[in-house]
Design a protein around this motif. Sequence first.
Motif, PDB file in Angstrom:
ATOM      1  N   THR A 140       0.833  -1.210   0.000  1.00  0.00           N
ATOM      2  CA  THR A 140       0.000   0.000   0.000  1.00  0.00           C
ATOM      3  C   THR A 140       0.865   1.257   0.000  1.00  0.00           C
ATOM      4  N   ALA A 141       1.924   1.227   0.784  1.00  0.00           N
ATOM      5  CA  ALA A 141       2.821   2.397   0.837  1.00  0.00           C
ATOM      6  C   ALA A 141       3.488   2.639  -0.514  1.00  0.00           C
ATOM      7  N   LEU A 142       3.864   1.568  -1.191  1.00  0.00           N
ATOM      8  CA  LEU A 142       4.500   1.720  -2.496  1.00  0.00           C
ATOM      9  C   LEU A 142       3.556   2.343  -3.518  1.00  0.00           C
ATOM     10  N   LEU A 143       2.286   1.916  -3.472  1.00  0.00           N
ATOM     11  CA  LEU A 143       1.320   2.413  -4.455  1.00  0.00           C
ATOM     12  C   LEU A 143       0.746   3.776  -4.085  1.00  0.00           C
ATOM     13  N   SER A 144       0.910   4.166  -2.837  1.00  0.00           N
ATOM     14  CA  SER A 144       0.354   5.456  -2.404  1.00  0.00           C
ATOM     15  C   SER A 144       1.330   6.609  -2.603  1.00  0.00           C
ATOM     16  N   ASP A 145       2.582   6.302  -2.724  1.00  0.00           N
ATOM     17  CA  ASP A 145       3.598   7.352  -2.877  1.00  0.00           C
ATOM     18  C   ASP A 145       3.727   7.710  -4.356  1.00  0.00           C
ATOM     19  N   GLN A 146       3.393   8.990  -4.696  1.00  0.00           N
ATOM     20  CA  GLN A 146       3.369   9.443  -6.094  1.00  0.00           C
ATOM     21  C   GLN A 146       4.743   9.344  -6.756  1.00  0.00           C
ATOM     22  N   LYS A 147       5.799   9.440  -5.969  1.00  0.00           N
ATOM     23  CA  LYS A 147       7.128   9.450  -6.573  1.00  0.00           C
ATOM     24  C   LYS A 147       7.491   8.095  -7.177  1.00  0.00           C
ATOM     25  N   HIS A 148       6.740   7.028  -6.751  1.00  0.00           N
ATOM     26  CA  HIS A 148       6.993   5.710  -7.300  1.00  0.00           C
ATOM     27  C   HIS A 148       6.261   5.473  -8.607  1.00  0.00           C
ATOM     28  N   LEU A 149       5.385   6.444  -8.968  1.00  0.00           N
ATOM     29  CA  LEU A 149       4.542   6.260 -10.144  1.00  0.00           C
ATOM     30  C   LEU A 149       5.011   7.171 -11.270  1.00  0.00           C
ATOM     31  N   LEU A 150       4.941   6.659 -12.498  1.00  0.00           N
ATOM     32  CA  LEU A 150       5.274   7.464 -13.668  1.00  0.00           C
ATOM     33  C   LEU A 150       4.048   8.170 -14.226  1.00  0.00           C
ATOM     34  N   ALA A 151       2.855   7.617 -13.904  1.00  0.00           N
ATOM     35  CA  ALA A 151       1.621   8.230 -14.443  1.00  0.00           C
ATOM     36  C   ALA A 151       1.378   9.569 -13.775  1.00  0.00           C
ATOM     37  N   SER A 152       0.901  10.514 -14.579  1.00  0.00           N
ATOM     38  CA  SER A 152       0.589  11.855 -14.047  1.00  0.00           C
ATOM     39  C   SER A 152      -0.855  11.900 -13.600  1.00  0.00           C
ATOM     40  N   GLY A 153      -1.168  12.807 -12.766  1.00  0.00           N
ATOM     41  CA  GLY A 153      -2.540  12.997 -12.320  1.00  0.00           C
ATOM     42  C   GLY A 153      -2.861  12.125 -11.116  1.00  0.00           C
ATOM     43  N   GLU A 154      -4.149  12.073 -10.811  1.00  0.00           N
ATOM     44  CA  GLU A 154      -4.630  11.337  -9.644  1.00  0.00           C
ATOM     45  C   GLU A 154      -4.581   9.835  -9.923  1.00  0.00           C
ATOM     46  N   SER A 155      -3.862   9.107  -9.098  1.00  0.00           N
ATOM     47  CA  SER A 155      -3.730   7.664  -9.312  1.00  0.00           C
ATOM     48  C   SER A 155      -4.211   6.855  -8.116  1.00  0.00           C
ATOM     49  N   LEU A 160      -5.241  -2.844  -5.404  1.00  0.00           N
ATOM     50  CA  LEU A 160      -5.220  -3.515  -4.102  1.00  0.00           C
ATOM     51  C   LEU A 160      -6.472  -4.352  -3.880  1.00  0.00           C
ATOM     52  N   THR A 161      -7.602  -3.873  -4.410  1.00  0.00           N
ATOM     53  CA  THR A 161      -8.845  -4.646  -4.268  1.00  0.00           C
ATOM     54  C   THR A 161      -8.723  -5.995  -4.968  1.00  0.00           C
ATOM     55  N   PHE A 162      -8.205  -5.975  -6.217  1.00  0.00           N
ATOM     56  CA  PHE A 162      -8.009  -7.238  -6.929  1.00  0.00           C
ATOM     57  C   PHE A 162      -6.954  -8.107  -6.243  1.00  0.00           C
ATOM     58  N   GLN A 163      -5.955  -7.422  -5.682  1.00  0.00           N
ATOM     59  CA  GLN A 163      -4.912  -8.186  -5.002  1.00  0.00           C
ATOM     60  C   GLN A 163      -5.469  -8.888  -3.761  1.00  0.00           C
ATOM     61  N   ASN A 164      -6.304  -8.180  -2.999  1.00  0.00           N
ATOM     62  CA  ASN A 164      -6.935  -8.778  -1.825  1.00  0.00           C
ATOM     63  C   ASN A 164      -7.861  -9.922  -2.221  1.00  0.00           C
ATOM     64  N   ARG A 165      -8.544  -9.722  -3.349  1.00  0.00           N
ATOM     65  CA  ARG A 165      -9.423 -10.781  -3.831  1.00  0.00           C
ATOM     66  C   ARG A 165      -8.610 -12.039  -4.175  1.00  0.00           C
ATOM     67  N   ALA A 166      -7.467 -11.847  -4.810  1.00  0.00           N
ATOM     68  CA  ALA A 166      -6.621 -12.987  -5.175  1.00  0.00           C
ATOM     69  C   ALA A 166      -6.099 -13.717  -3.936  1.00  0.00           C
ATOM     70  N   THR A 167      -5.689 -12.953  -2.925  1.00  0.00           N
ATOM     71  CA  THR A 167      -5.162 -13.606  -1.721  1.00  0.00           C
ATOM     72  C   THR A 167      -6.248 -14.391  -1.000  1.00  0.00           C
ATOM     73  N   ALA A 168      -7.482 -13.867  -0.951  1.00  0.00           N
ATOM     74  CA  ALA A 168      -8.586 -14.608  -0.331  1.00  0.00           C
ATOM     75  C   ALA A 168      -8.860 -15.900  -1.088  1.00  0.00           C
ATOM     76  N   LEU A 169      -8.775 -15.825  -2.411  1.00  0.00           N
ATOM     77  CA  LEU A 169      -8.995 -17.019  -3.222  1.00  0.00           C
ATOM     78  C   LEU A 169      -7.879 -18.040  -3.015  1.00  0.00           C
ATOM     79  N   TYR A 170      -6.634 -17.547  -2.844  1.00  0.00           N
ATOM     80  CA  TYR A 170      -5.524 -18.459  -2.560  1.00  0.00           C
ATOM     81  C   TYR A 170      -5.769 -19.204  -1.244  1.00  0.00           C
ATOM     82  N   THR A 171      -6.242 -18.482  -0.239  1.00  0.00           N
ATOM     83  CA  THR A 171      -6.537 -19.112   1.048  1.00  0.00           C
ATOM     84  C   THR A 171      -7.638 -20.149   0.904  1.00  0.00           C
TER      85      THR A 171
END
Length: 646
Positions: free
Chosen positions: A279-294, A302-313
């Motif tokens: 979450t910290a990696l995706l929330s910090d704008q300096k880690h992103l190349l895309a401009s604007g609100e991300s 993260l929602t899809f990622q959480n969904r995948a982890t629940a399915l793995y469990t």
Amino acid sequence: MIQYIRWYGWRGFSLFVILALIMGITQVWQPPVYSARTTARVGSQPRVAALSPMAMLTSDNVEDELAVLESQVVRQHAVDTLFLQCKPVPAWQPNPLGYQLGRVLAFIFRTKRPLDYGKLDYPATLSLDLNYDRMAKRQLVVEVDGQGGYALQVDGKTVDTKPVGEVLATEGLSIALTGFTPDQAQRWRLKLTEPELAAALLRDSLTIMRVGVRSNTIGIKCDELHPGLAARIVNTMMEYYIARDVENKQQNSSEMLVYLDQRIAEVESEIKGHREELTALLSDQKHLLASGESSYVADSYLTFQNRATALYTEKAQVQHLRDQLDTDAPFTGYYSSETVDRPVELEQAQAILNAERKLQEELLTKTEQHPDIVLLKQTIDSRKSQLAELLDESIHQLDAQIASAHQGMGRYEELLELSPETQNAVNQASGDINIGTQVLGSLYAERQQIALQKESDVSPIVILDAGRPNYKPASPRLMTAAFVSILFALLLTAALLVAGRILDTDVRDAGSLMGRHGAPLLAVVDGDGRPADEVEARRLNLVLAKLLNNSPGKIALVGATGSNQADAVLSAANRDDLGTKLDANRLFAASGIGEAALYDPRMLEAQAVVVITTTGRRRLKQLAPMFNAMGELGLAHAGWILVAGK
């Protein structure tokens, strides 16, 4: 040896027959011993047990299970449950030979046939109060009248009479028995064993075994004087062993649940840390190349990622259950999902659990070949097959849903336009989360299985064959006893004949001398020292002539038992009409008898000795001093001449 057997053939045969009869009667006259056996298949424990601190308390090793069965605790339970410190045994236990003889005599004299106690029901002891020190030397008998009553006899005197099932009492003993064969008069002797030693002595009757070199099947075999008692002992031990296994596993399950809860908390904490990092990696704008609100894009990723982890469990739990169906161990549980309701799978799993429990109960009284057991196993296999199909379909669906979640993550990951360094960090964190969630799913499934095991009375140890009375005695067997008796008698008779041959020193005839002291028999003469006929005379002449030709020195004729024997033999062998004149300077008759003849002055020039002896008991033993002296003087033994008796 053949000659010796000819002399003693009838004695040897008589000895063989006597020994065979003694051995055979000794074996078949022993009371019959009956055997009973029960077997069980040892299952496996949950995989997490190998990681648990309690792993030493629950074992999936067959050798360890055998050690438990051999323990004093299991034997003591059988002693206490069946009251083996005072067990009824037949007052007259017919051995196979005695029983058959009794039947023949009963038929001839029209008397009552002997009672085969091995085919009667074995009585069950309901209660017992025993003062062993007081009753140890007393003769205790329970006599059943066959009409519903029984009596206790002490040293041949009746001390108490009651209906069957009620307590018979005397000073130092009170006992209640039941389960006798109805309408059958019978007598049972009470065999007492010191209570402190009963469990140790029971071990001598037991055989704890592994059925097969690499199998996970174990067995208990018991040899006893009654087939019913042997079957009860093995069944009691196996049932207690399984019940104790269930109790131990239920007790250990609590400790294992604590361990699993700690492990689950650790894995959840690790997953939480990786998610916070992601979450910290995706929330910090300096880690992103895309401009604007991300932020929306990052939240969607993260929602899809959480969904995948629940399915793995979820998949890990389903896979764990599916793996159970591929083992021989009893089915022990089902997981409860917090995300997906699976009522059909849950119903099938519960049905399998119920069937496994019923199978365990039925195996206590029925064999694996019994139709009810076969039907139950077919039902379990059918339901397991149906559940396996459902779980395979669920795994397929979960794989599709996981793939869909990863596609969603991939779409939003492209929109984020992560820098290369950030991309690597995100991939690392996502991979750690995926691995952690799969481990978490397995731990959830293990915990659910342990929780069900704690509440369940189904043991992974399954009885394959319960012990049943075998009315055919294990020993003695008539054919085996006959074979062993004949073989033993044959070997012992041969040994006695050989020993007799070695120790025998009698001279009976010419055959007695052959081979003795390594010298040949040269001739047989009559009591006057003359050969029996002309042919024998020429033979004696020729043999002595050859001895002279082959010997560079002089040869002495020594009479072992008569002073004139040597002179008579020499005169008969050196007659002028025999064709070969013997050199009188080289062949002479020594004066004296036996050992004394060896000290004739002419013996100083002699090189060999021909010994002349008669038949008689211990004759060779009497000649022993003479042969010792010959050895001391360096005289060779050239041969024998036997003076035959009239």
